[in-house]
Design an enzyme around this catalytic site. Structure first.
Site, PDB file in Angstrom:
ATOM      1  N   ARG A 167     -11.689 -52.012 -46.605  1.00 20.20           N
ATOM      2  CA  ARG A 167     -11.531 -52.154 -45.260  1.00 20.20           C
ATOM      3  C   ARG A 167     -11.880 -53.542 -44.689  1.00 20.20           C
ATOM      4  O   ARG A 167     -12.402 -53.625 -43.698  1.00 20.20           O
ATOM      5  CB  ARG A 167     -11.753 -50.902 -44.109  1.00 20.20           C
ATOM      6  CG  ARG A 167     -10.609 -49.915 -44.351  1.00 20.20           C
ATOM      7  CD  ARG A 167      -9.294 -50.006 -44.291  1.00 20.20           C
ATOM      8  NE  ARG A 167      -8.549 -48.940 -44.112  1.00 20.20           N
ATOM      9  CZ  ARG A 167      -8.244 -48.119 -45.248  1.00 20.20           C
ATOM     10  NH1 ARG A 167      -8.464 -48.580 -46.406  1.00 20.20           N
ATOM     11  NH2 ARG A 167      -7.617 -47.134 -45.037  1.00 20.20           N
ATOM     12  N   SER A 240      -6.345 -44.613 -38.349  1.00 17.09           N
ATOM     13  CA  SER A 240      -7.738 -44.240 -38.307  1.00 17.09           C
ATOM     14  C   SER A 240      -8.680 -45.036 -37.190  1.00 17.09           C
ATOM     15  O   SER A 240      -8.597 -46.347 -37.351  1.00 17.09           O
ATOM     16  CB  SER A 240      -8.288 -44.425 -39.778  1.00 17.09           C
ATOM     17  OG  SER A 240      -7.642 -43.817 -40.795  1.00 17.09           O
ATOM     18  N   GLU A 345     -12.511 -48.912 -36.890  1.00 16.56           N
ATOM     19  CA  GLU A 345     -11.820 -49.658 -37.876  1.00 16.56           C
ATOM     20  C   GLU A 345     -10.791 -50.760 -37.046  1.00 16.56           C
ATOM     21  O   GLU A 345     -10.543 -51.860 -37.846  1.00 16.56           O
ATOM     22  CB  GLU A 345     -10.799 -48.684 -38.570  1.00 16.56           C
ATOM     23  CG  GLU A 345     -10.286 -49.473 -39.646  1.00 16.56           C
ATOM     24  CD  GLU A 345      -9.062 -48.641 -40.330  1.00 16.56           C
ATOM     25  OE1 GLU A 345      -7.995 -48.985 -39.657  1.00 16.56           O
ATOM     26  OE2 GLU A 345      -9.076 -47.876 -41.272  1.00 16.56           O
TER      27      GLU A 345
HETATM   28  N1  EPU Z   1     -10.399 -34.179 -42.753  1.00 13.42           N
HETATM   29  C1  EPU Z   1     -11.003 -33.198 -41.954  1.00 13.42           C
HETATM   30  N2  EPU Z   1     -10.385 -33.345 -40.840  1.00 13.42           N
HETATM   31  C2  EPU Z   1      -9.409 -34.139 -40.371  1.00 13.42           C
HETATM   32  C3  EPU Z   1      -9.080 -35.060 -41.375  1.00 13.42           C
HETATM   33  C4  EPU Z   1      -9.538 -35.219 -42.406  1.00 13.42           C
HETATM   34  O1  EPU Z   1     -11.824 -32.578 -42.458  1.00 13.42           O
HETATM   35  O2  EPU Z   1      -9.081 -34.218 -39.081  1.00 13.42           O
HETATM   36  C5  EPU Z   1     -10.979 -34.244 -44.249  1.00 13.42           C
HETATM   37  C6  EPU Z   1      -9.913 -33.825 -45.191  1.00 13.42           C
HETATM   38  O3  EPU Z   1      -9.656 -32.305 -45.453  1.00 13.42           O
HETATM   39  C7  EPU Z   1     -10.108 -34.444 -46.507  1.00 13.42           C
HETATM   40  C8  EPU Z   1     -10.779 -35.645 -46.062  1.00 13.42           C
HETATM   41  O4  EPU Z   1     -11.339 -35.564 -44.653  1.00 13.42           O
HETATM   42  O5  EPU Z   1     -10.978 -33.832 -47.262  1.00 13.42           O
HETATM   43  C9  EPU Z   1     -10.106 -37.214 -46.086  1.00 13.42           C
HETATM   44  O6  EPU Z   1      -8.937 -36.863 -45.183  1.00 13.42           O
HETATM   45  P1  EPU Z   1      -7.503 -37.671 -45.629  1.00 13.42           P
HETATM   46  O7  EPU Z   1      -6.989 -37.416 -46.801  1.00 13.42           O
HETATM   47  O8  EPU Z   1      -6.629 -37.455 -44.649  1.00 13.42           O
HETATM   48  O9  EPU Z   1      -8.258 -39.333 -45.462  1.00 13.42           O
HETATM   49  P2  EPU Z   1      -8.937 -40.104 -44.662  1.00 13.42           P
HETATM   50  O10 EPU Z   1     -10.071 -40.232 -45.419  1.00 13.42           O
HETATM   51  O11 EPU Z   1      -9.188 -39.240 -43.316  1.00 13.42           O
HETATM   52  C10 EPU Z   1      -8.196 -42.361 -45.365  1.00 13.42           C
HETATM   53  C11 EPU Z   1      -7.696 -43.639 -44.559  1.00 13.42           C
HETATM   54  C12 EPU Z   1      -6.092 -43.472 -44.076  1.00 13.42           C
HETATM   55  C13 EPU Z   1      -5.286 -43.224 -45.326  1.00 13.42           C
HETATM   56  C14 EPU Z   1      -5.900 -42.075 -46.066  1.00 13.42           C
HETATM   57  C15 EPU Z   1      -5.007 -41.549 -47.322  1.00 13.42           C
HETATM   58  C16 EPU Z   1      -9.719 -44.734 -43.880  1.00 13.42           C
HETATM   59  C17 EPU Z   1     -10.378 -45.107 -42.663  1.00 13.42           C
HETATM   60  N3  EPU Z   1      -8.678 -43.736 -43.423  1.00 13.42           N
HETATM   61  O12 EPU Z   1      -7.907 -41.406 -44.413  1.00 13.42           O
HETATM   62  O13 EPU Z   1      -6.021 -44.796 -43.673  1.00 13.42           O
HETATM   63  O14 EPU Z   1      -4.020 -43.001 -44.796  1.00 13.42           O
HETATM   64  O15 EPU Z   1      -6.998 -42.183 -46.340  1.00 13.42           O
HETATM   65  O16 EPU Z   1      -5.375 -42.274 -48.320  1.00 13.42           O
HETATM   66  O17 EPU Z   1      -9.971 -45.251 -44.879  1.00 13.42           O
HETATM   67  C18 EPU Z   1      -5.918 -46.106 -41.754  1.00 13.42           C
HETATM   68  O18 EPU Z   1      -6.958 -46.791 -42.251  1.00 13.42           O
HETATM   69  O19 EPU Z   1      -5.606 -46.263 -40.514  1.00 13.42           O
HETATM   70  C19 EPU Z   1      -5.273 -45.106 -42.331  1.00 13.42           C
HETATM   71  C20 EPU Z   1      -4.427 -44.102 -41.776  1.00 13.42           C
END
Ligand code: EPU
Length: 358
Positions: A167, A240, A345
């Protein structure tokens, strides 16, 4: 001068959060030539410059943005055959990103299929090295055509010149220097879809086509309110709101100790954590929830998405200061429980440079 510069233009309707004040001056540019004219106009009138893409990753202060806000609207997608099965896709900065993904997937070109459903314009994607579901812009990026304001000339930055990281990029770190005009990606004709992200690999058969993978990613995103949908109560957001913290072993050990001591997990491996260049990437959404901020929490006219703890949402009639106060509250909670500092972000636009988070 063919530009139509307007004064005092509300920016909230041009952002997905629908928050914040007006631009002191505003112009939409439909070509590179108009974009360069806008740069000259700002210089001639002593106005600071801010570039706006799809407005899906910015926070506009309530006081608005001083200087000239330039909305990129130059469009166009071109293809060029390269060696072997490689095809170069070039997108103008103002092209909606989903059109780029659609153009690639519908021609059986692999490399962008997991990056579907991301709002915004093509030119913004290398700036924060957009990534999702196992793919990152940096995996396919060949070059970024920019106007270099320091050198006063058009330049082509190769992938390595962009210094991409999670990012992050040189374009993001030096926002007043480079104006992104177009972006080129190398794609693979007939290539296999990327099934690297655990959640996606579980939801897709190994034989899935590019179109099927794209469809599955869209379904996963929709469940998390990460697709723009006018009927979704979480729709006003910037995706995010925090990046996932990448921490050293010592910080990671503190997170594990805190989680075990508070009974948040029974075993260390229940904490979502991914290797990242010798360090550990934690899931900010997970930390936020375990710090006691629940999905759907409301603070006046803003709150936490009911579908994903990492997205802050505006429920209508709110203000940016309310949103930033909530962001500050979340950061303070996560810092108190886990001793981890969350970074914002989206880009915080400022009347005079980016305001700090509370
Ligand atoms: N999780 C929670 N609670 C929540 C959300 C997530 O416990 O409310 C846990 C999930 O269970 C999982 C982990 O956190 O174990 C990761 O969650 P998720 O797969 O939803 O991905 P993320 O790391 O929260 C990132 C990106 C997203 C992207 C997703 C999928 C960042 C900041 N965010 O989210 O990107 O769509 O992975 O690859 O890197 C964005 O940047 O705007 C964005 C949406």
């Amino acid at each position: 001068m063919s530009l139509r510069v307007e004064r005092d233009v509300p920016l909230a309707p041009l952002t997905t959060l629908e928050l914040g004040g007006a631009a002191e001056a505003f112009v939409a540019v439909e070509s590179e030539a108009e974009c360069l004219e806008a740069v000259e106009y700002a210089q001639a009138h002593g106005l600071a410059l801010t570039f706006l893409g799809g407005g899906s990753n910015v926070v506009v202060p309530d006081a608005g943005v001083s200087g000239l806000v330039v909305a990129m609207r130059n469009r166009g997608i071109q293809f060029e055959e390269a060696a072997g099965r490689s095809v170069i896709l070039r997108a103008a900065a103002g092209e909606p990103w989903e059109n780029v993904v659609d153009a690639a997937v519908s021609r059986e070109l692999a490399g962008l299929e997991c990056l579907t459903g991301i709002p915004g314009l093509a030119g913004a994607t290398p700036i924060q090295n957009v990534g999702a579901y196992g793919q990152e812009i940096g995996d396919q990026l060949v070059s970024v055509e920019v106007f270099d304001r320091e050198e006063g000339m058009r330049r082509v930055l190769g992938r390595d010149d962009c210094e991409l990281a999670y990012r992050d990029s040189r374009l993001k770190r030096d926002p007043t220097r480079f104006v992104v005009l177009a972006v080129s990606f190398e794609l693979e004709r007939g290539g296999a879809p990327a099934l690297r992200y655990g959640e996606l690999a579980e939801a897709c058969p190994a034989s899935a086509s590019l179109a099927e993978v794209r469809h599955t990613v869209l379904a996963l995103r929709r469940k998390k309110s990460m697709v723009l949908d006018p009927d979704d109560p979480n729709r006003r957001s910037a995706g995010s709101f925090f990046t996932n913290p990448v921490v050293d072993d010592e910080t990671y050990a503190r997170v594990v100790d805190a989680a075990l001591a508070r009974g948040l997990v029974e075993r260390e491996d229940a904490i979502p954590c991914f290797p990242s260049d010798g360090r550990k990437k934690l899931a900010a959404g997970w930390l936020i929830e375990r710090a006691g901020i629940h999905k759907g929490l409301r603070r006046g006219r803003v709150g936490v998405s009911s579908a994903h703890a990492l997205a802050l949402v505006h429920h209508g009639g709110g203000s940016t200061s309310e949103l930033l106060a909530l962001a500050g509250e979340i950061r303070a909670k996560v810092a108190a429980v886990f001793s981890v500092k969350l970074e914002c972000e989206p880009q915080l636009l400022g009347p005079h440079g980016a305001p700090a988070l509370p």
